[in-house]
Design a protein around this motif. Structure first.
Motif, short mmCIF file in Angstrom:
data_model
loop_
_atom_site.label_atom_id
_atom_site.label_comp_id
_atom_site.label_asym_id
_atom_site.label_seq_id
_atom_site.Cartn_x
_atom_site.Cartn_y
_atom_site.Cartn_z
N GLN A 43 0.97 -0.99 -0.01
CA GLN A 43 -0.17 -0.12 -0.14
C GLN A 43 0.95 1.40 0.13
N GLN A 45 1.12 5.69 0.11
CA GLN A 45 0.31 7.03 0.36
C GLN A 45 0.46 7.84 -0.56
N ALA A 51 -3.65 4.05 -1.26
CA ALA A 51 -3.98 3.15 -2.64
C ALA A 51 -3.18 1.87 -2.48
N PHE A 52 -3.52 0.88 -3.38
CA PHE A 52 -2.64 -0.39 -3.37
C PHE A 52 -1.63 -0.14 -4.62
N ARG A 80 -0.89 6.19 -11.89
CA ARG A 80 -2.53 5.80 -11.39
C ARG A 80 -3.13 4.58 -12.27
N ASP A 82 -6.47 3.26 -11.17
CA ASP A 82 -7.61 3.87 -10.83
C ASP A 82 -7.64 4.33 -9.36
N GLU A 83 -8.80 4.74 -8.67
CA GLU A 83 -8.78 5.52 -7.52
C GLU A 83 -8.01 4.68 -6.49
N GLN A 84 -8.16 3.33 -6.50
CA GLN A 84 -7.75 2.49 -5.54
C GLN A 84 -6.05 1.86 -5.72
N THR A 85 -6.02 2.07 -7.10
CA THR A 85 -4.77 1.19 -7.54
C THR A 85 -3.42 1.87 -8.30
N THR A 86 -2.43 1.87 -7.98
CA THR A 86 -1.51 2.46 -8.90
C THR A 86 -0.22 1.33 -9.06
#
Ligand SMILES: Nc1nc2c(ncn2[C@@H]2O[C@H](COP(=O)(O)OP(=O)(O)OP(=O)(O)O)[C@@H](O)[C@H]2O)c(=O)[nH]1
Ligand SMILES: [Mg+2]
Ligand SMILES: [Zn+2]
Length: 361
Positions: A43, A45, A51-52, A80, A82-86
């Motif tokens: 994870q 920051q 985000a993951f 990036r 999506d919102e939760q994943t990088t």
């Protein structure tokens, strides 16, 4: 230039890191700090929150060794998804890296934490203090490039007389290094420990399972952030409650990294760290009659002589001999080599699996 409203400031962003970031950020990339690592699940920051972070297979198969992979505390450039994943793009050069070397023909590394200013090395006063174990952790910190602090938990379990004795023992062990015998329930002790954490600094917590790493972090944070576990009654051994590495923010602006208790610290080759911790003894050993003196039986041993004349402390000498013997044996003992090979296979197994999966695509 850092923006004064950059949300990453509270995660330790400073001018030096910003400069490093500036030189590797490209369009489509953003900065992120790794805040947790559970095996290969990371994870980070980012400026938009947590985000993951996925690690592309190429990191695994192009890695010269484990140090080319990310760990908690790392500064990275990510893309990036999506919102939760990088997606990891690059890892910035580290100013410190706590890692252990798994020796063998081709050595590899297990990473404990990156970009750490200090290592808090915890031991529990409910057990005898393993002098050489603490020194080993100090060597680990020194080799990683950060300053050690020794913390001895559970002083509430000792009578005043025993506490006084242990105080002396800890002092001898710590020498110049800051140390404290503390109780997680004592607010003065907690204030003292907090005073050793400067805002913007990252501290890595090290020590065996059950000594109170997660408990202390909870007290410093002021709430029950992390799970803690009772130690076994029988032998005061911990239960390996913490299973992954995690970076936690403190109200005073500092950051701490909780680690699972290390199981087999004996298996590491700590050459550089040992030499730093025992620089004076290495120096003195040059005066031993035999160049390969093990400082045990040999005549003309300068170290044993120095112990007799109280020039060096007997305990320190014993630890030195024990650790350097272990190091020698680790190089030659076929059984140890075999164990190491198995251990490494386990670590590398996943990476190899990933590599093959990638190749098939
Ligand atoms: N009496 C006393 N107990 C403590 C103190 N600090 C921690 N403990 C207890 O020690 C036990 C183990 O604490 P943890 O914080 O889970 O230990 P840990 O080092 O994080 O262990 P792992 O996550 O397994 O590596 C818990 O039952 C805590 O309540 C202390 O200062 N005094
Ligand atoms: Mg823990
Ligand atoms: Zn000698």
């Amino acid at each position: 230039m850092i923006r004064t409203d950059d949300p990453l400031l509270s995660y330790g962003l400073n001018e030096t890191i910003q400069t490093a970031l500036d030189s590797c950020i490209e369009p489509g990339l953003e900065p992120a700090r790794v805040i947790s690592a559970a095996r290969e699940r990371y994870q980070v920051q980012t400026r938009q929150g947590a985000a993951f972070m996925e690690v592309p297979g190429k990191f695994y198969f192009s890695a010269a060794d484990g140090r080319d992979l990310p760990t908690v505390g790392d500064w990275t450039c990510v893309r990036r998804i999506d919102e939760q994943t990088t997606l990891l793009h690059s890892i910035l050069p580290r100013f410190s890296l706590i890692h252990r070397k798994t020796a063998g023909k081709r050595s590899d590394y297990q990473l404990l934490a990156a970009n750490v200013n200090k290592a808090f090395i915890l031991s529990g006063l409910d057990q005898d203090i393993h002098h050489s174990r603490v020194l080993r952790y100090m060597a680990l910190a020194a080799e990683g490039g950060c300053a050690p602090v020794l913390l001895f938990s559970k002083k509430d379990q000792l009578s005043p007389e025993v506490l006084a004795q242990r105080q002396e023992q800890c002092q001898r062990l710590a020498e110049e290094v800051p140390f404290l015998l503390y109780s997680a329930e004592d607010s003065e002790d907690l204030a003292m420990i907090l005073s050793w954490i400067t805002p913007g600094e990252t501290i890595c917590f090290l020590g065996p399972s059950g000594v109170g790493k997660s408990t202390l972090i909870n007290r410093l944070v002021g709430q029950e952030m992390l799970a803690t576990g009772e130690v076994r009654d029988k032998d005061a051994k911990g239960r390996h409650t913490t299973t992954f590495r995690q970076l936690v923010l403190l109200p005073n602006g500092g950051m701490v990294i909780d680690n699972p208790g290390l199981r087999e610290l004996g298996f590491i080759d700590l050459a550089a760290g040992l030499e730093e911790t025992f620089a004076d003894l290495y120096e003195l050993a040059q005066q031993c009659r035999f160049r390969d003196c093990t400082h045990q039986q040999e005549p003309g041993c300068a170290l044993r002589q120095a112990v007799e004349t109280k020039q060096i402390a007997a305990e320190r000498f014993k630890s030195f001999v024990k650790l350097s013997l272990e190091q020698r044996q680790a190089r030659i003992d076929p059984l140890v080599l075999e164990l190491k090979r198995k251990q490494k296979e386990k670590i590398l197994g996943r990476a190899i699996k990933r590599y093959n999966e990638n190749r098939e695509k």
